[in-house]
Design a protein around this motif. Structure first.
Motif, PDB file in Angstrom:
ATOM      1  N   GLN A  78       0.830  -1.215   0.000  1.00 39.06           N
ATOM      2  CA  GLN A  78       0.000   0.000   0.000  1.00 39.06           C
ATOM      3  C   GLN A  78       0.855   1.251   0.000  1.00 39.06           C
ATOM      4  O   GLN A  78       1.861   1.343   0.698  1.00 39.06           O
ATOM      5  N   CYS A  79       0.430   2.251  -0.795  1.00 41.75           N
ATOM      6  CA  CYS A  79       0.977   3.605  -0.746  1.00 41.75           C
ATOM      7  C   CYS A  79      -0.163   4.540  -0.350  1.00 41.75           C
ATOM      8  O   CYS A  79      -1.244   4.501  -0.956  1.00 41.75           O
ATOM      9  N   ALA A  80       0.066   5.356   0.685  1.00 41.53           N
ATOM     10  CA  ALA A  80      -1.004   6.191   1.221  1.00 41.53           C
ATOM     11  C   ALA A  80      -0.515   7.612   1.439  1.00 41.53           C
ATOM     12  O   ALA A  80       0.686   7.860   1.604  1.00 41.53           O
ATOM     13  N   GLN A  81      -1.462   8.544   1.449  1.00 46.26           N
ATOM     14  CA  GLN A  81      -1.150   9.949   1.699  1.00 46.26           C
ATOM     15  C   GLN A  81      -2.324  10.578   2.449  1.00 46.26           C
ATOM     16  O   GLN A  81      -3.486  10.405   2.058  1.00 46.26           O
ATOM     17  N   THR A  82      -2.032  11.284   3.532  1.00 48.45           N
ATOM     18  CA  THR A  82      -3.063  11.996   4.282  1.00 48.45           C
ATOM     19  C   THR A  82      -3.132  13.432   3.785  1.00 48.45           C
ATOM     20  O   THR A  82      -2.103  14.126   3.737  1.00 48.45           O
ATOM     21  N   VAL A  83      -4.335  13.864   3.394  1.00 41.78           N
ATOM     22  CA  VAL A  83      -4.498  15.188   2.782  1.00 41.78           C
ATOM     23  C   VAL A  83      -5.536  15.994   3.560  1.00 41.78           C
ATOM     24  O   VAL A  83      -6.386  15.448   4.265  1.00 41.78           O
ATOM     25  N   THR A  84      -5.456  17.311   3.409  1.00 43.31           N
ATOM     26  CA  THR A  84      -6.375  18.223   4.088  1.00 43.31           C
ATOM     27  C   THR A  84      -7.636  18.418   3.251  1.00 43.31           C
ATOM     28  O   THR A  84      -7.559  18.589   2.030  1.00 43.31           O
ATOM     29  N   VAL A  85      -8.801  18.378   3.897  1.00 45.80           N
ATOM     30  CA  VAL A  85     -10.079  18.546   3.200  1.00 45.80           C
ATOM     31  C   VAL A  85     -10.973  19.463   4.021  1.00 45.80           C
ATOM     32  O   VAL A  85     -10.657  19.853   5.149  1.00 45.80           O
ATOM     33  N   GLN A  86     -12.124  19.831   3.449  1.00 46.82           N
ATOM     34  CA  GLN A  86     -13.133  20.634   4.121  1.00 46.82           C
ATOM     35  C   GLN A  86     -14.238  19.724   4.667  1.00 46.82           C
ATOM     36  O   GLN A  86     -14.578  18.710   4.056  1.00 46.82           O
ATOM     37  N   PRO A  87     -14.832  20.060   5.799  1.00 43.76           N
ATOM     38  CA  PRO A  87     -15.981  19.287   6.289  1.00 43.76           C
ATOM     39  C   PRO A  87     -17.187  19.431   5.363  1.00 43.76           C
ATOM     40  O   PRO A  87     -17.306  20.405   4.613  1.00 43.76           O
ATOM     41  N   ASN A  88     -18.093  18.463   5.446  1.00 43.09           N
ATOM     42  CA  ASN A  88     -19.375  18.501   4.720  1.00 43.09           C
ATOM     43  C   ASN A  88     -19.201  18.827   3.241  1.00 43.09           C
ATOM     44  O   ASN A  88     -19.952  19.622   2.666  1.00 43.09           O
ATOM     45  N   SER A  89     -18.228  18.193   2.615  1.00 41.94           N
ATOM     46  CA  SER A  89     -17.928  18.520   1.221  1.00 41.94           C
ATOM     47  C   SER A  89     -17.786  17.263   0.389  1.00 41.94           C
ATOM     48  O   SER A  89     -17.381  16.211   0.885  1.00 41.94           O
ATOM     49  N   ALA A  90     -18.117  17.384  -0.895  1.00 40.64           N
ATOM     50  CA  ALA A  90     -18.049  16.256  -1.824  1.00 40.64           C
ATOM     51  C   ALA A  90     -16.695  16.214  -2.513  1.00 40.64           C
ATOM     52  O   ALA A  90     -16.185  17.256  -2.951  1.00 40.64           O
ATOM     53  N   TYR A  91     -16.125  15.015  -2.640  1.00 42.05           N
ATOM     54  CA  TYR A  91     -14.820  14.838  -3.280  1.00 42.05           C
ATOM     55  C   TYR A  91     -14.882  13.672  -4.257  1.00 42.05           C
ATOM     56  O   TYR A  91     -15.617  12.705  -4.053  1.00 42.05           O
ATOM     57  N   THR A  92     -14.074  13.774  -5.302  1.00 43.09           N
ATOM     58  CA  THR A  92     -13.930  12.709  -6.292  1.00 43.09           C
ATOM     59  C   THR A  92     -12.490  12.242  -6.296  1.00 43.09           C
ATOM     60  O   THR A  92     -11.570  13.034  -6.551  1.00 43.09           O
ATOM     61  N   LEU A  93     -12.304  10.965  -6.003  1.00 39.05           N
ATOM     62  CA  LEU A  93     -10.975  10.355  -5.999  1.00 39.05           C
ATOM     63  C   LEU A  93     -10.817   9.544  -7.273  1.00 39.05           C
ATOM     64  O   LEU A  93     -11.682   8.741  -7.615  1.00 39.05           O
ATOM     65  N   SER A  94      -9.719   9.741  -7.980  1.00 44.41           N
ATOM     66  CA  SER A  94      -9.486   8.985  -9.210  1.00 44.41           C
ATOM     67  C   SER A  94      -7.998   8.735  -9.392  1.00 44.41           C
ATOM     68  O   SER A  94      -7.149   9.397  -8.782  1.00 44.41           O
ATOM     69  N   THR A 129     -13.983   7.014  -7.592  1.00 50.23           N
ATOM     70  CA  THR A 129     -14.994   6.869  -6.551  1.00 50.23           C
ATOM     71  C   THR A 129     -15.229   8.228  -5.910  1.00 50.23           C
ATOM     72  O   THR A 129     -14.403   9.137  -6.058  1.00 50.23           O
ATOM     73  N   THR A 130     -16.340   8.383  -5.209  1.00 52.25           N
ATOM     74  CA  THR A 130     -16.685   9.661  -4.595  1.00 52.25           C
ATOM     75  C   THR A 130     -17.094   9.454  -3.145  1.00 52.25           C
ATOM     76  O   THR A 130     -17.493   8.356  -2.743  1.00 52.25           O
ATOM     77  N   PHE A 131     -16.993  10.536  -2.364  1.00 56.71           N
ATOM     78  CA  PHE A 131     -17.453  10.502  -0.984  1.00 56.71           C
ATOM     79  C   PHE A 131     -17.731  11.927  -0.526  1.00 56.71           C
ATOM     80  O   PHE A 131     -17.287  12.899  -1.145  1.00 56.71           O
ATOM     81  N   THR A 132     -18.454  12.028   0.577  1.00 53.15           N
ATOM     82  CA  THR A 132     -18.713  13.315   1.221  1.00 53.15           C
ATOM     83  C   THR A 132     -18.131  13.266   2.620  1.00 53.15           C
ATOM     84  O   THR A 132     -18.328  12.290   3.357  1.00 53.15           O
ATOM     85  N   THR A 133     -17.394  14.293   3.012  1.00 49.07           N
ATOM     86  CA  THR A 133     -16.767  14.323   4.324  1.00 49.07           C
ATOM     87  C   THR A 133     -17.796  14.590   5.420  1.00 49.07           C
ATOM     88  O   THR A 133     -18.867  15.135   5.188  1.00 49.07           O
ATOM     89  N   GLY A 134     -17.435  14.175   6.631  1.00 54.32           N
ATOM     90  CA  GLY A 134     -18.299  14.400   7.777  1.00 54.32           C
ATOM     91  C   GLY A 134     -18.236  15.823   8.282  1.00 54.32           C
ATOM     92  O   GLY A 134     -17.389  16.632   7.841  1.00 54.32           O
ATOM     93  N   PRO A 135     -19.075  16.184   9.234  1.00 53.54           N
ATOM     94  CA  PRO A 135     -19.141  17.567   9.716  1.00 53.54           C
ATOM     95  C   PRO A 135     -17.883  18.036  10.436  1.00 53.54           C
ATOM     96  O   PRO A 135     -17.675  19.248  10.564  1.00 53.54           O
ATOM     97  N   ALA A 136     -17.055  17.120  10.919  1.00 53.78           N
ATOM     98  CA  ALA A 136     -15.842  17.527  11.627  1.00 53.78           C
ATOM     99  C   ALA A 136     -14.572  17.056  10.926  1.00 53.78           C
ATOM    100  O   ALA A 136     -13.480  17.141  11.486  1.00 53.78           O
ATOM    101  N   THR A 137     -14.713  16.559   9.715  1.00 58.37           N
ATOM    102  CA  THR A 137     -13.565  15.979   9.011  1.00 58.37           C
ATOM    103  C   THR A 137     -12.713  17.058   8.368  1.00 58.37           C
ATOM    104  O   THR A 137     -13.208  17.863   7.573  1.00 58.37           O
ATOM    105  N   THR A 138     -11.430  17.074   8.691  1.00 63.47           N
ATOM    106  CA  THR A 138     -10.497  18.025   8.087  1.00 63.47           C
ATOM    107  C   THR A 138      -9.356  17.335   7.347  1.00 63.47           C
ATOM    108  O   THR A 138      -8.533  18.003   6.733  1.00 63.47           O
ATOM    109  N   SER A 139      -9.296  16.009   7.413  1.00 65.87           N
ATOM    110  CA  SER A 139      -8.274  15.282   6.655  1.00 65.87           C
ATOM    111  C   SER A 139      -8.771  13.877   6.351  1.00 65.87           C
ATOM    112  O   SER A 139      -9.577  13.318   7.102  1.00 65.87           O
ATOM    113  N   VAL A 140      -8.334  13.332   5.259  1.00 66.31           N
ATOM    114  CA  VAL A 140      -8.608  11.946   4.894  1.00 66.31           C
ATOM    115  C   VAL A 140      -7.312  11.324   4.396  1.00 66.31           C
ATOM    116  O   VAL A 140      -6.364  12.040   4.036  1.00 66.31           O
TER     117      VAL A 140
END
Length: 599
Positions: A78-94, A129-140
């Motif tokens: 596995q190769c992984a990276q933790t990135v900064t995101v906004q809460p309650n927001s839609a993201y597209t991972l590709s 794939t897509t997802f929406t962040t939670g209300p307190a999510t600032t990183s994934v």
């Protein structure tokens, strides 16, 4: 008279007055951006944390570089990276991938973690794939990985598109002061100093990330006895992961579980024909040389296939003229035990079909086996179920939760016997290769119509009894070619077959029909390699030089040949053979070679 509104305010008011148009949220007003750093791997692996892998110049999807990683039998690369995101927001991972069983996904979304995969991509294939962040999510954490032992995969141009994060920040510095505390035969306790700005920590064993921690300590479990491990930790926060700390090495203690604590470091196991005679002749128990550490009395057999009632009928004098009396046989058992040897009753064999399909059969098995152990004062039990004693139901696809009655009842019976006799009870198993290693390709029959229902059928039993199991000595003989973790078929008769089959047991392997579950590795002190004693004893005879090459490779990682092992296991318990009688017939060739190798 009212003063005129500014143009921007006027346009906003008009928009609110139009049906179906609502005010924009603060998250939606943020411009979409790519949150992934170095998604094209043009800067090597900068920004990524990888358990395995490197960057290559070909093949690439775009630019001049791409990721290439090869999963091992116990690591999915596995190769992984933790990135900064906004809460309650839609993201597209590709991302674009090549290879078999390649995954792309995200964790820590605060809602539903997502992943997508392809079973086969001979050329670049886009995964999205897509997802929406939670209300307190600032990183994934976004990741890509392959599958255990299935060959190299490639990845390129990975992106996470959505509202920009709330500031880049900086990853923390590497933790200092890593030290090892309490060490057992299967675990090491670690602690370290806090890193400024860290919100969590990652723990690495021999370079592979094995767990995370929220504080400054962790205990790594599931380790093998008498084995040296190297550990490191890194610090993480919303901006990413630090470099790894300086390494600390710890060596686990000697194993004492499963009734194996008083076996020698390297043991010789052999089956003694005690209920029948064949071309090898009858050998009295008292005449078995002291080199044999575990002696399996062959065999206890059922009164019928489904009765569960096991009888140990020693060879009659008409068939075995030199057979000892019952009193002499019991005296020989006590003498062997006084010399530190283990004498077990082996149940089954080629002609002893045992199918515990009912609870009544299970209970009869426990009662009758206990009677044999008590009558002769034996140290434990060897399970040598062959034929169709264990066959999976077509819907039995989870080796951790079996439903086939014969398997469920056998597990229950063995746990009952272990509880009855306690910690010193010796439990061993001698399945054939298709009962175990063939589970890598074919587990169950529901998804693999036409495959033998015995493929992998021992896996639930081994898994359920893994903490009580003294020895597993798979019969690496009387078998067709079997695929190893290198995805190559290996045939009997040479070192590569034994190396590949044993490496699977010590590394772990994915189980084909079990929804991605991985069969965990056994401790090396639980594993002995099964081989025929001579050319007369069965198919798959291995010459002494090939036996030595097998042991060199597995215990020293030298003289390995074509199969690439996934580790070195100096604590490998030893060898098992069919049989003591056949080895005596061949002037003790197998025993003498074992003694010469291990001293």
């Amino acid at each position: 008279m009212e003063r005129s509104r500014p143009l921007v305010a006027l346009l906003a008011a008009l928009a609110l007055a139009v049906p179906g148009v609502t005010a924009l949220s603060s998250a939606a007003r943020a411009a979409d951006a790519d949150a992934v750093t170095n998604g094209g791997f043009e800067s090597g692996l900068s920004g990524w944390t990888c358990t395995a892998g490197t960057t290559v110049g070909s093949p690439v999807h775009s630019g001049g570089s791409a990721l290439q990683a090869t999963p091992a039998g116990s690591d999915n690369a596995q190769c992984a990276q933790t990135v900064t995101v906004q809460p309650n927001s839609a993201y597209t991972l590709s991302g674009y991938v090549r290879g078999a069983y390649v995954y792309l996904g995200a964790t820590g979304t605060g809602t539903t973690d997502v992943s997508t995969w392809t079973p086969s991509a001979p050329d670049w294939q886009k995964l999205t794939t897509t997802f929406t962040t939670g209300p307190a999510t600032t990183s994934v954490t976004v990741y890509t990985h392959g599958w255990y032992g299935t060959g190299a995969y490639d990845a390129d141009d990975i992106s996470l598109i959505g509202p920009g994060g709330g500031g880049t920040g900086q990853p923390p510095a590497a933790p200092a002061g890593l030290r090892a505390g309490t060490v057992t035969s299967s675990s090491v306790a670690l602690s370290w100093s806090a890193a400024t700005g860290a919100t969590g920590y990652a723990v690495y064993r021999d370079g592979a990330k094995v767990q995370t921690a929220s504080g400054t300590s962790a205990t790594v479990t599931g380790l093998s006895p008498s084995t040296a491990y190297s550990f490191q930790v890194s610090a993480t926060n919303a901006a990413g992961e630090s470099a790894k700390s300086a390494a600390v090495t710890a060596t686990t203690g000697a194993g004492t579980g499963g009734g194996s604590g008083d076996l020698p470091a390297h043991a010789l196991v052999g089956y003694l024909h005690t209920t029948f005679a064949n071309g090898s002749g009858y050998t009295r128990l008292a005449d078995v040389p002291d080199s044999w550490d575990v002696i399996d009395l062959a065999f206890g057999e059922p009164t019928s296939a489904t009765s569960g009632d096991i009888r140990f009928n020693r060879c009659p004098a008409a068939e075995c003229p030199n057979v000892e009396s019952d009193a002499d046989f019991k005296a020989a058992v006590r003498a062997k035990q006084a010399a530190g040897k283990k004498v077990l009753i082996s149940i089954g064999g080629q002609n002893g079909q045992v199918q515990l399909t009912t609870t009544a059969a299970r209970d009869a098995f426990v009662a009758s086996v206990s009677n044999i152990i008590d009558t002769y004062g034996l140290d434990g039990l060897d399970i040598d179920f062959e034929g169709h004693s264990l066959s999976l139901n077509t819907n039995d696809t989870d080796f951790k939760n079996p439903t086939t009655p014969a398997i469920v009842n056998l597990i229950s019976a063995l746990k009952t016997l272990k509880a009855r006799y306690g910690a010193k009870f010796v439990l061993t198993m001698a399945p054939e290769t298709f009962f175990v290693q063939m589970g890598y390709q074919f587990y169950g029959t529901g998804k693999f119509g036409g495959q033998d229902p015995r493929c992998g059928a021992y896996l639930p039993v081994i898994y359920a009894l893994r903490d009580a199991l003294t020895l597993l000595h798979v019969q690496d003989y009387n078998s067709g070619p079997i695929m190893g973790l290198d995805n190559q078929y290996h045939s009997m008769g040479g070192a590569d077959f034994h190396i590949a089959m044993t490496d699977m047991l010590l590394t772990g392997f994915p189980v084909a029909g079990d929804a991605g579950n991985v069969f965990p590795p056994l401790r090396p002190d639980q594993v002995a390699i099964g081989m025929p004693a001579s050319v007369n004893a069965g198919n798959g005879y291995v010459a002494p030089a090939e036996v030595d090459r097998t042991l060199d490779c597995l215990t020293k990682r030298t003289n390995c040949g074509s199969y690439p092992t996934h580790g070195t296991w100096p604590a490998l318990r030893g060898l098992m053979t069919w049989s003591v009688n056949w080895d005596r017939f061949s002037n003790w060739e197998f025993q003498r070679n074992f003694d010469a190798y291990f001293g």
